[in-house]
Design a protein around this motif. Sequence first.
Motif, PDB file in Angstrom:
ATOM      1  N   ARG A  24      91.050  15.472  37.679  1.00 48.25           N
ATOM      2  CA  ARG A  24      89.564  15.506  37.827  1.00 48.25           C
ATOM      3  C   ARG A  24      88.681  15.880  38.675  1.00 48.25           C
ATOM      4  O   ARG A  24      87.528  16.488  38.199  1.00 48.25           O
ATOM      5  CB  ARG A  24      89.483  14.113  37.661  1.00 48.25           C
ATOM      6  N   GLU A  25      89.245  16.253  39.565  1.00 47.32           N
ATOM      7  CA  GLU A  25      88.393  16.898  41.344  1.00 47.32           C
ATOM      8  C   GLU A  25      88.249  17.963  40.394  1.00 47.32           C
ATOM      9  O   GLU A  25      87.350  18.412  40.901  1.00 47.32           O
ATOM     10  CB  GLU A  25      89.172  15.908  42.861  1.00 47.32           C
ATOM     11  N   THR A  26      88.833  18.589  40.271  1.00 45.63           N
ATOM     12  CA  THR A  26      89.082  20.187  39.779  1.00 45.63           C
ATOM     13  C   THR A  26      88.251  20.543  38.575  1.00 45.63           C
ATOM     14  O   THR A  26      87.531  21.073  39.108  1.00 45.63           O
ATOM     15  CB  THR A  26      90.117  20.578  39.540  1.00 45.63           C
ATOM     16  N   MET A  27      88.299  19.465  38.428  1.00 46.15           N
ATOM     17  CA  MET A  27      86.692  20.028  36.904  1.00 46.15           C
ATOM     18  C   MET A  27      85.541  18.844  36.906  1.00 46.15           C
ATOM     19  O   MET A  27      84.906  19.231  36.090  1.00 46.15           O
ATOM     20  CB  MET A  27      87.822  19.283  35.261  1.00 46.15           C
ATOM     21  N   HIS A  28      85.940  18.204  38.296  1.00 42.76           N
ATOM     22  CA  HIS A  28      83.988  17.519  38.500  1.00 42.76           C
ATOM     23  C   HIS A  28      83.940  16.856  37.621  1.00 42.76           C
ATOM     24  O   HIS A  28      82.489  16.203  37.740  1.00 42.76           O
ATOM     25  CB  HIS A  28      83.005  18.188  38.195  1.00 42.76           C
ATOM     26  N   LEU A  29      84.878  15.971  36.423  1.00 44.41           N
ATOM     27  CA  LEU A  29      84.940  14.265  36.392  1.00 44.41           C
ATOM     28  C   LEU A  29      85.293  13.515  36.516  1.00 44.41           C
ATOM     29  O   LEU A  29      84.726  12.267  36.249  1.00 44.41           O
ATOM     30  CB  LEU A  29      85.742  14.847  35.285  1.00 44.41           C
ATOM     31  N   ASP A  30      85.085  14.031  38.242  1.00 44.40           N
ATOM     32  CA  ASP A  30      84.960  12.496  39.498  1.00 44.40           C
ATOM     33  C   ASP A  30      83.669  12.196  39.312  1.00 44.40           C
ATOM     34  O   ASP A  30      83.144  11.354  39.738  1.00 44.40           O
ATOM     35  CB  ASP A  30      85.823  12.392  40.616  1.00 44.40           C
ATOM     36  N   ARG A  31      83.073  13.420  39.528  1.00 46.20           N
ATOM     37  CA  ARG A  31      81.230  13.550  39.115  1.00 46.20           C
ATOM     38  C   ARG A  31      80.818  12.024  38.474  1.00 46.20           C
ATOM     39  O   ARG A  31      81.009  11.917  36.797  1.00 46.20           O
ATOM     40  CB  ARG A  31      80.903  14.416  39.650  1.00 46.20           C
ATOM     41  N   PRO A  32      79.097  11.771  38.229  1.00 48.24           N
ATOM     42  CA  PRO A  32      78.464  10.537  37.384  1.00 48.24           C
ATOM     43  C   PRO A  32      78.891  12.202  36.647  1.00 48.24           C
ATOM     44  O   PRO A  32      78.359  12.713  36.261  1.00 48.24           O
ATOM     45  CB  PRO A  32      77.608  10.612  38.296  1.00 48.24           C
ATOM     46  N   ALA A  33      78.170  10.791  35.320  1.00 46.86           N
ATOM     47  CA  ALA A  33      77.922  11.787  34.290  1.00 46.86           C
ATOM     48  C   ALA A  33      76.490  12.214  34.099  1.00 46.86           C
ATOM     49  O   ALA A  33      76.398  13.079  33.434  1.00 46.86           O
ATOM     50  CB  ALA A  33      78.147  10.991  32.417  1.00 46.86           C
ATOM     51  N   ALA A  34      75.777  11.452  34.559  1.00 49.01           N
ATOM     52  CA  ALA A  34      74.175  12.207  34.439  1.00 49.01           C
ATOM     53  C   ALA A  34      74.334  13.346  35.581  1.00 49.01           C
ATOM     54  O   ALA A  34      74.120  14.045  35.314  1.00 49.01           O
ATOM     55  CB  ALA A  34      73.481  11.079  35.033  1.00 49.01           C
ATOM     56  N   SER A  54      81.387  26.520  31.241  1.00 50.93           N
ATOM     57  CA  SER A  54      82.662  26.963  30.977  1.00 50.93           C
ATOM     58  C   SER A  54      83.771  25.772  30.557  1.00 50.93           C
ATOM     59  O   SER A  54      83.515  24.826  30.716  1.00 50.93           O
ATOM     60  CB  SER A  54      82.897  27.908  32.219  1.00 50.93           C
ATOM     61  N   SER A  55      84.527  26.539  30.167  1.00 49.11           N
ATOM     62  CA  SER A  55      85.325  25.656  29.009  1.00 49.11           C
ATOM     63  C   SER A  55      87.187  24.889  30.764  1.00 49.11           C
ATOM     64  O   SER A  55      86.463  24.716  31.652  1.00 49.11           O
ATOM     65  CB  SER A  55      86.778  25.993  28.373  1.00 49.11           C
ATOM     66  N   LEU A  56      86.801  23.642  30.571  1.00 45.30           N
ATOM     67  CA  LEU A  56      87.718  22.569  30.962  1.00 45.30           C
ATOM     68  C   LEU A  56      88.769  22.676  30.923  1.00 45.30           C
ATOM     69  O   LEU A  56      89.427  22.909  31.897  1.00 45.30           O
ATOM     70  CB  LEU A  56      87.370  20.800  30.889  1.00 45.30           C
ATOM     71  N   VAL A  57      89.584  22.923  29.976  1.00 46.13           N
ATOM     72  CA  VAL A  57      90.959  23.491  29.812  1.00 46.13           C
ATOM     73  C   VAL A  57      90.992  24.860  30.429  1.00 46.13           C
ATOM     74  O   VAL A  57      92.328  24.634  31.282  1.00 46.13           O
ATOM     75  CB  VAL A  57      91.126  22.959  28.523  1.00 46.13           C
ATOM     76  N   SER A  58      90.468  25.625  29.864  1.00 45.81           N
ATOM     77  CA  SER A  58      91.028  27.398  29.892  1.00 45.81           C
ATOM     78  C   SER A  58      90.166  28.207  31.399  1.00 45.81           C
ATOM     79  O   SER A  58      91.136  28.650  31.300  1.00 45.81           O
ATOM     80  CB  SER A  58      90.710  28.118  28.458  1.00 45.81           C
ATOM     81  N   GLY A  59      89.287  27.433  31.574  1.00 47.55           N
ATOM     82  CA  GLY A  59      88.455  27.955  32.292  1.00 47.55           C
ATOM     83  C   GLY A  59      87.328  29.268  31.390  1.00 47.55           C
ATOM     84  O   GLY A  59      86.256  29.659  31.983  1.00 47.55           O
ATOM     85  N   ARG A  60      87.512  29.764  30.334  1.00 47.30           N
ATOM     86  CA  ARG A  60      86.567  30.970  30.291  1.00 47.30           C
ATOM     87  C   ARG A  60      85.153  30.083  29.303  1.00 47.30           C
ATOM     88  O   ARG A  60      84.721  29.205  29.404  1.00 47.30           O
ATOM     89  CB  ARG A  60      87.303  30.964  28.654  1.00 47.30           C
ATOM     90  N   PRO A  61      84.718  31.238  29.259  1.00 44.88           N
ATOM     91  CA  PRO A  61      82.634  31.094  29.432  1.00 44.88           C
ATOM     92  C   PRO A  61      82.646  29.909  28.063  1.00 44.88           C
ATOM     93  O   PRO A  61      83.870  30.558  26.769  1.00 44.88           O
ATOM     94  CB  PRO A  61      82.249  32.076  29.265  1.00 44.88           C
ATOM     95  N   VAL A  62      82.382  29.166  27.271  1.00 47.33           N
ATOM     96  CA  VAL A  62      82.092  28.659  26.117  1.00 47.33           C
ATOM     97  C   VAL A  62      81.879  30.013  24.977  1.00 47.33           C
ATOM     98  O   VAL A  62      81.763  29.608  24.092  1.00 47.33           O
ATOM     99  CB  VAL A  62      80.916  27.280  26.641  1.00 47.33           C
ATOM    100  N   SER A  63      80.819  31.210  26.015  1.00 54.20           N
ATOM    101  CA  SER A  63      80.406  32.000  24.749  1.00 54.20           C
ATOM    102  C   SER A  63      81.340  32.582  24.775  1.00 54.20           C
ATOM    103  O   SER A  63      81.374  32.674  23.250  1.00 54.20           O
ATOM    104  CB  SER A  63      79.184  32.611  25.778  1.00 54.20           C
ATOM    105  N   SER A  64      82.633  32.149  24.882  1.00 56.22           N
ATOM    106  CA  SER A  64      83.769  33.327  24.316  1.00 56.22           C
ATOM    107  C   SER A  64      84.371  32.698  23.371  1.00 56.22           C
ATOM    108  O   SER A  64      84.561  33.371  22.398  1.00 56.22           O
ATOM    109  CB  SER A  64      84.387  33.605  24.942  1.00 56.22           C
TER     110      SER A  64
END
Length: 317
Positions: free
Chosen positions: A55-65, A82-92
């Motif tokens: 969660r810390e790596t993915m910045h999910l520990d930050r508030p949703a806002a 970018s994707s939280l799972v793979s790190g790839r850009p969402v556009s790809s």
Amino acid sequence: MTGLRPWLLRRLLLGAGQTVAVVLLVFALTEALPGDAAVALAGDQPDPARIAALRETMHLDRPAAERLVDWAAGLAHGDLGSSLVSGRPVSSYLADGFGPTLLLATLTLLLLVPLAGGLGVLAARHEGRLVDRLISAVTLGVYAVPEFALGVLLVTVVALRLEWLPPTAVGHGDDLTAHPAVLVLPVLVLLSRPVCSLARLVRAGMIDALAAPHIAHARRYGIPGARLRYAHALPNALAPAAQQLARTVDWLLCGVIVVEALFVIPGLGTVLMNAVAERDVPVLQGLAVVFAVTGVVLNLAADTVIYRCTPRAGVAA
């Protein structure tokens, strides 16, 4: 053109508001889902310490806002994140899934417009007779069958029992154009309901148009029947079907999840399902933006066609 510009501006502002509302709703719903991407990556026996680190790596520990504001700021610059799972850009992800979905939608539309228009004109030409009743009964019956039920039936009978066509796209690679037989059943399923609804709309529009006073006046002048039907009545009959056609295109691009899942087509529907399973919020948000903008643009185009054909309809828009 004087009345078109303010109407078009109102529609653009409404579409922008709808897009923002869809994005906020999708973000709120994904936040309400149980678990998150860190839990999904942790496996069946998650370690709390590992989940916290993810969660810390993915910045999910930050508030949703805060995450929403950062994502919106990137979106303003054309960055979908970018994707939280793979790190790839969402556009790809969107680029990978857009091709198969666009291919299915294009093939369906190329068959849908002439088929629905032809059936509607044929039924209207023989109004009240056997051909009209037969077309109306068949289209009503087919429209009542859900896509997944029709797809399962076609796979069971045509693919598995008769072995005429492949049941899924598994084993045929990502280039679906190299294996056109894979596309037959998905296109048939995608065609089933839209062709029925559009044919019935064209039929109703043609009947109304052929009963109009100017058509009767042109008939008295000896204008041939084919010219009356296709040059005078059909353009007026197509206006009511324009909005439905826009909804159909929107559905083909954004809502073929069931069909792609059933036939294992690697399109946007598959990307969406994988993102939901992995709680990959940026991919979900990127898809939501694409779907919302596509829907707004298509509906705006359809409304513009209707406005130009019948300007009074824009008064209430």
